[in-house]
Each structure stands twice: as C-alpha cells, then as structure tokens.
Design a protein around this motif. Structure first.
Motif, PDB file in Angstrom:
ATOM      1  N   TYR A 139       8.248  12.935   1.873  1.00  0.00           N
ATOM      2  CA  TYR A 139       8.283  11.507   2.208  1.00  0.00           C
ATOM      3  C   TYR A 139       7.191  10.702   1.513  1.00  0.00           C
ATOM      4  CZ  TYR A 139      11.323  13.298   5.869  1.00  0.00           C
ATOM      5  OH  TYR A 139      12.323  13.936   6.540  1.00  0.00           O
ATOM      6  N   VAL A 140       7.533   9.440   1.248  1.00  0.00           N
ATOM      7  CA  VAL A 140       6.609   8.458   0.685  1.00  0.00           C
ATOM      8  C   VAL A 140       6.642   7.240   1.603  1.00  0.00           C
ATOM      9  CG1 VAL A 140       6.074   6.966  -1.290  1.00  0.00           C
ATOM     10  CG2 VAL A 140       7.074   9.243  -1.675  1.00  0.00           C
ATOM     11  N   TYR A 141       5.464   6.675   1.885  1.00  0.00           N
ATOM     12  CA  TYR A 141       5.382   5.506   2.751  1.00  0.00           C
ATOM     13  C   TYR A 141       4.824   4.313   1.972  1.00  0.00           C
ATOM     14  CZ  TYR A 141       6.153   8.772   6.563  1.00  0.00           C
ATOM     15  OH  TYR A 141       6.702   9.729   7.393  1.00  0.00           O
ATOM     16  N   ILE A 142       5.498   3.192   2.098  1.00  0.00           N
ATOM     17  CA  ILE A 142       5.030   1.931   1.538  1.00  0.00           C
ATOM     18  C   ILE A 142       4.757   0.987   2.703  1.00  0.00           C
ATOM     19  CG2 ILE A 142       5.544  -0.058   0.092  1.00  0.00           C
ATOM     20  CD1 ILE A 142       5.343   2.402  -1.592  1.00  0.00           C
ATOM     21  N   TYR A 143       3.530   0.503   2.797  1.00  0.00           N
ATOM     22  CA  TYR A 143       3.156  -0.428   3.856  1.00  0.00           C
ATOM     23  C   TYR A 143       3.116  -1.841   3.306  1.00  0.00           C
ATOM     24  CZ  TYR A 143       1.814   3.895   6.143  1.00  0.00           C
ATOM     25  OH  TYR A 143       1.837   5.162   6.688  1.00  0.00           O
ATOM     26  N   LEU A 144       3.824  -2.738   3.977  1.00  0.00           N
ATOM     27  CA  LEU A 144       3.831  -4.160   3.668  1.00  0.00           C
ATOM     28  C   LEU A 144       3.223  -4.914   4.844  1.00  0.00           C
ATOM     29  CD1 LEU A 144       7.470  -4.427   2.243  1.00  0.00           C
ATOM     30  CD2 LEU A 144       5.352  -4.273   0.930  1.00  0.00           C
ATOM     31  N   PRO A 145       2.883  -6.176   4.664  1.00  0.00           N
ATOM     32  CA  PRO A 145       2.324  -6.925   5.795  1.00  0.00           C
ATOM     33  C   PRO A 145       3.262  -7.007   6.990  1.00  0.00           C
ATOM     34  CG  PRO A 145       1.865  -8.057   3.736  1.00  0.00           C
ATOM     35  CD  PRO A 145       2.818  -6.949   3.413  1.00  0.00           C
ATOM     36  N   ASP A 146       4.587  -6.942   6.740  1.00  0.00           N
ATOM     37  CA  ASP A 146       5.543  -7.149   7.832  1.00  0.00           C
ATOM     38  C   ASP A 146       6.401  -5.945   8.169  1.00  0.00           C
ATOM     39  OD1 ASP A 146       6.934  -7.191   5.456  1.00  0.00           O
ATOM     40  OD2 ASP A 146       8.266  -8.832   6.048  1.00  0.00           O
ATOM     41  N   LYS A 147       6.225  -4.825   7.463  1.00  0.00           N
ATOM     42  CA  LYS A 147       7.036  -3.650   7.777  1.00  0.00           C
ATOM     43  C   LYS A 147       6.495  -2.409   7.075  1.00  0.00           C
ATOM     44  CE  LYS A 147      10.750  -5.481   6.047  1.00  0.00           C
ATOM     45  NZ  LYS A 147      12.158  -5.689   5.615  1.00  0.00           N
ATOM     46  N   THR A 148       6.986  -1.259   7.529  1.00  0.00           N
ATOM     47  CA  THR A 148       6.696   0.017   6.885  1.00  0.00           C
ATOM     48  C   THR A 148       7.996   0.564   6.308  1.00  0.00           C
ATOM     49  OG1 THR A 148       4.850   0.585   8.341  1.00  0.00           O
ATOM     50  CG2 THR A 148       5.946   2.405   7.230  1.00  0.00           C
ATOM     51  N   LEU A 149       7.973   0.940   5.044  1.00  0.00           N
ATOM     52  CA  LEU A 149       9.143   1.497   4.380  1.00  0.00           C
ATOM     53  C   LEU A 149       8.949   3.000   4.204  1.00  0.00           C
ATOM     54  CD1 LEU A 149       9.576  -1.182   1.556  1.00  0.00           C
ATOM     55  CD2 LEU A 149      10.540  -1.198   3.864  1.00  0.00           C
ATOM     56  N   LYS A 150       9.937   3.757   4.648  1.00  0.00           N
ATOM     57  CA  LYS A 150       9.867   5.219   4.525  1.00  0.00           C
ATOM     58  C   LYS A 150      10.912   5.681   3.517  1.00  0.00           C
ATOM     59  CE  LYS A 150      10.195   9.498   7.237  1.00  0.00           C
ATOM     60  NZ  LYS A 150      10.446  10.067   8.601  1.00  0.00           N
ATOM     61  N   TYR A 151      10.474   6.456   2.537  1.00  0.00           N
ATOM     62  CA  TYR A 151      11.346   6.959   1.490  1.00  0.00           C
ATOM     63  C   TYR A 151      11.380   8.487   1.511  1.00  0.00           C
ATOM     64  CZ  TYR A 151      10.953   2.272  -0.585  1.00  0.00           C
ATOM     65  OH  TYR A 151      10.983   0.914  -0.808  1.00  0.00           O
ATOM     66  N   GLN A 152      12.520   9.032   1.097  1.00  0.00           N
ATOM     67  CA  GLN A 152      12.644  10.478   0.941  1.00  0.00           C
ATOM     68  C   GLN A 152      12.846  10.815  -0.527  1.00  0.00           C
ATOM     69  OE1 GLN A 152      15.570  12.381   3.408  1.00  0.00           O
ATOM     70  NE2 GLN A 152      15.152  14.416   2.619  1.00  0.00           N
ATOM     71  N   ILE A 153      12.080  11.760  -1.022  1.00  0.00           N
ATOM     72  CA  ILE A 153      12.163  12.168  -2.425  1.00  0.00           C
ATOM     73  C   ILE A 153      13.469  12.929  -2.665  1.00  0.00           C
ATOM     74  CG2 ILE A 153      11.112  13.585  -4.237  1.00  0.00           C
ATOM     75  CD1 ILE A 153       8.405  13.017  -2.868  1.00  0.00           C
ATOM     76  N   PHE A 154      14.204  12.532  -3.689  1.00  0.00           N
ATOM     77  CA  PHE A 154      15.454  13.218  -4.013  1.00  0.00           C
ATOM     78  C   PHE A 154      15.455  13.802  -5.423  1.00  0.00           C
ATOM     79  CE2 PHE A 154      16.153   8.853  -5.389  1.00  0.00           C
ATOM     80  CZ  PHE A 154      16.826   8.987  -6.603  1.00  0.00           C
ATOM     81  N   ALA A 155      14.469  13.442  -6.245  1.00  0.00           N
ATOM     82  CA  ALA A 155      14.437  13.979  -7.607  1.00  0.00           C
ATOM     83  C   ALA A 155      13.020  13.985  -8.146  1.00  0.00           C
ATOM     84  CB  ALA A 155      15.340  13.173  -8.539  1.00  0.00           C
ATOM     85  N   THR A 156      12.725  15.001  -8.944  1.00  0.00           N
ATOM     86  CA  THR A 156      11.472  15.068  -9.707  1.00  0.00           C
ATOM     87  C   THR A 156      11.898  15.367 -11.144  1.00  0.00           C
ATOM     88  OG1 THR A 156      11.182  17.454  -9.336  1.00  0.00           O
ATOM     89  CG2 THR A 156      10.228  15.971  -7.708  1.00  0.00           C
ATOM     90  N   VAL A 157      11.495  14.528 -12.085  1.00  0.00           N
ATOM     91  CA  VAL A 157      12.113  14.576 -13.410  1.00  0.00           C
ATOM     92  C   VAL A 157      11.095  14.400 -14.527  1.00  0.00           C
ATOM     93  CG1 VAL A 157      13.831  13.500 -14.914  1.00  0.00           C
ATOM     94  CG2 VAL A 157      14.249  13.622 -12.467  1.00  0.00           C
ATOM     95  N   VAL A 158      11.196  15.244 -15.540  1.00  0.00           N
ATOM     96  CA  VAL A 158      10.498  15.022 -16.807  1.00  0.00           C
ATOM     97  C   VAL A 158      11.398  14.127 -17.650  1.00  0.00           C
ATOM     98  CG1 VAL A 158       9.574  16.069 -18.898  1.00  0.00           C
ATOM     99  CG2 VAL A 158       9.322  17.256 -16.709  1.00  0.00           C
ATOM    100  N   TRP A 171       0.860  -1.181   0.000  1.00  0.00           N
ATOM    101  CA  TRP A 171       0.000   0.000   0.000  1.00  0.00           C
ATOM    102  C   TRP A 171       0.895   1.230   0.000  1.00  0.00           C
ATOM    103  CZ3 TRP A 171      -5.499  -0.283   0.540  1.00  0.00           C
ATOM    104  CH2 TRP A 171      -6.136   0.965   0.590  1.00  0.00           C
ATOM    105  N   ILE A 172       0.566   2.211  -0.833  1.00  0.00           N
ATOM    106  CA  ILE A 172       1.354   3.441  -0.907  1.00  0.00           C
ATOM    107  C   ILE A 172       0.545   4.614  -0.386  1.00  0.00           C
ATOM    108  CG2 ILE A 172       0.680   3.831  -3.337  1.00  0.00           C
ATOM    109  CD1 ILE A 172       3.431   5.187  -3.724  1.00  0.00           C
ATOM    110  N   GLN A 173       1.203   5.452   0.419  1.00  0.00           N
ATOM    111  CA  GLN A 173       0.585   6.691   0.878  1.00  0.00           C
ATOM    112  C   GLN A 173       1.610   7.812   0.815  1.00  0.00           C
ATOM    113  OE1 GLN A 173       0.201   7.817   4.848  1.00  0.00           O
ATOM    114  NE2 GLN A 173      -1.855   8.638   4.664  1.00  0.00           N
ATOM    115  N   ILE A 174       1.192   8.959   0.278  1.00  0.00           N
ATOM    116  CA  ILE A 174       2.065  10.127   0.211  1.00  0.00           C
ATOM    117  C   ILE A 174       1.368  11.285   0.918  1.00  0.00           C
ATOM    118  CG2 ILE A 174       3.388  11.686  -1.250  1.00  0.00           C
ATOM    119  CD1 ILE A 174       3.351   9.620  -3.428  1.00  0.00           C
TER     120      ILE A 174
END
Length: 260
Positions: free
Chosen positions: A167-186, A85-88
């Motif tokens: 930040y972007v969050y990815i939820y898995l059945p066994d953990k939560t992954l936290k990401y930081q945005i470093f680029a926005t690109v065309v 599951w993704i949440q931003i």
C-alpha cells in the motif's frame, strides 16, 4: 636551484593545490547535501506527523469531519507549493509532494526549502492536477545512494517485500488516498505523461498493456488487482543505478478515496 628541480617543485605545488581544492569541493558538496537532507527531518517535525494510526486504521467510521494527520498550514509557511504528502509503510518514503506551475524541472534540483542541488524533492509536473483525479499521476523522486527520497522504491524488486507492503498513502488537506501496488516495472525513459493519450480509454489501456508486456526479473504485474481505464493510478518514478536509459516504476491504483 636547477631548472628541473624548480619545475618539479612547481608541478608538486600545483598537484597539492588541485588536491586541496578537490577535497574542499567534496567536503563542501557533502555538507551541502547533508544540510538539504536535514531540511526534511525538520519539515517532518513541523508537520507534526501522526500517520501510524491512519495507516493501521484507514477505514475508521466517524461522523466527525476529516482531520489530516499532516499539518499543511505549518508546511505552507515553508513552501506554499506543497500540496500533498506521501508515505509508504515498510520504507523510509515519508515526504511532502510539491508542484511548480511554471517550471517542471525546478524540484528535480531544489529541496522543498529552495536549496539548490541534491536530494531535490518529491514532485509532480503541471500536466497533472493536484487532486489526484487524473487517470495517471506521475510522482518523481531521486534514487539517492544514502537510501533517502525514492531509493526505497527499489525494495520492491523483492517480490516478498511487495507482498508484505502493498500500500501507498497520499495525504491531502481534505482526505487520505489509499493505493494498492499492482505493478513494478523497469521502463524506458520516455516522458510517461506525454507518451500516451490518457484522454481516451484506448490511450489509458495502451499504457497498462505496455506495463504488462515488460519482461524483466524485477518487473511484476498483478492481475488480481483490479485496474481499468476508469481507475485512478499513480506512477512512482525513479532512476536505476547503472541504467541511465531506464526508470524504475511502481504502479498503484486507488482503492480508497474519502475523508476517513
């Protein structure tokens, strides 16, 4: 009735018929699309989402076993191919992620419940593992005009918005992954996973270098965020209105991986 008048009546009748059929088609299309969009609201209710606390307190210390804020058991009753599951925060992006092993294009044109047509689903392709341990995991979603699916990614064209919502969050059945945005690109419309050799450090670096080399008003690359060829990154990909040969990419690096 003369032939000319009869011909005009026939033409008028045909035009009315075409108009009625067209209106019916348009109405049917929007009803079908609205029904598909409502599926996701129902899925969110089924999933019993309670991610606000997770987002605000992602690093809580506890000896208790991890408990996902997403009810995956309930989601699997709808579709066993849902695996994350993704949440931003700051956007309306709050969706399940699916993957079909034998058909990469299926979720491009099918909802999570299997309804054919837009808005499709948020999905990855079989080239990516489902545990997010690849160097680059590409997640796709449509840029819907009503703001749903991955349309919210275009908010990151605003640099101030990026600073406030990194930040972007990815939820898995066994953990939560936290990401930081470093680029926005065309970017161009190459297949990102098939265009670079991610099995080598050189191939990973080539992808990062190409992101950094893009020079457009919307594009950014934050050198202060540490990203190396040993990192795990996600690429969030969607379309750009009026630019069929380009894609809008949001790049984020994993900064917290654990059963928080």
């Amino acid at each position: 009735m003369d032939k000319k008048r009869k011909k005009n009546i026939i033409i008028l009748g045909l035009l009315i018929l075409v108009f009625v059929v067209s209106v019916g088609f348009i109405i049917g299309y929007y009803i079908k699309q609205k029904k598909a969009e409502n599926e996701y609201e129902e899925i969110k209710e089924k999933a019993k989402i309670s991610v606000e606390k997770e987002v605000k307190e992602p690093e809580r210390e506890s000896e208790e076993p991890y408990e996902s804020p997403i009810d995956f058991e309930e989601l699997w009753k709808t579709n066993e191919e849902i695996y994350a599951w993704i949440q931003i925060p700051g956007t309306d992006i709050d969706y399940p992620i699916a993957q079909r092993a034998d058909d990469d294009a299926y979720y491009l044109n099918h909802t999570i419940e299997g309804t054919e047509g837009l808005p499709g689903s948020i999905y990855t392709e079989a080239v990516n593992s489902k545990d997010f341990t690849d160097f680059n995991t590409v997640i796709y979603g449509h840029n819907m005009k009503n703001g749903s699916m991955f349309a919210g990614l275009h908010k990151y064209e605003d640099k101030e918005f990026l600073e406030e919502n990194p930040y972007v969050y990815i939820y898995l059945p066994d953990k939560t992954l936290k990401y930081q945005i470093f680029a926005t690109v065309v970017f161009d419309d190459r297949h990102i996973m098939h265009s670079f050799d991610y099995s080598t450090p050189e191939g990973c670096q080539e992808f990062l270098d190409e992101l950094k080399a893009v020079q457009t008003m919307e594009s950014t690359y934050d050198d202060t965020v540490e990203v190396t060829t040993d990192s795990n990154i996600i690429t969030l990909a969607t379309c750009i209105g009026g630019q069929p040969d380009n894609r809008w990419l949001i790049e984020a690096v994993l900064i917290n991986d654990g059963a928080e």
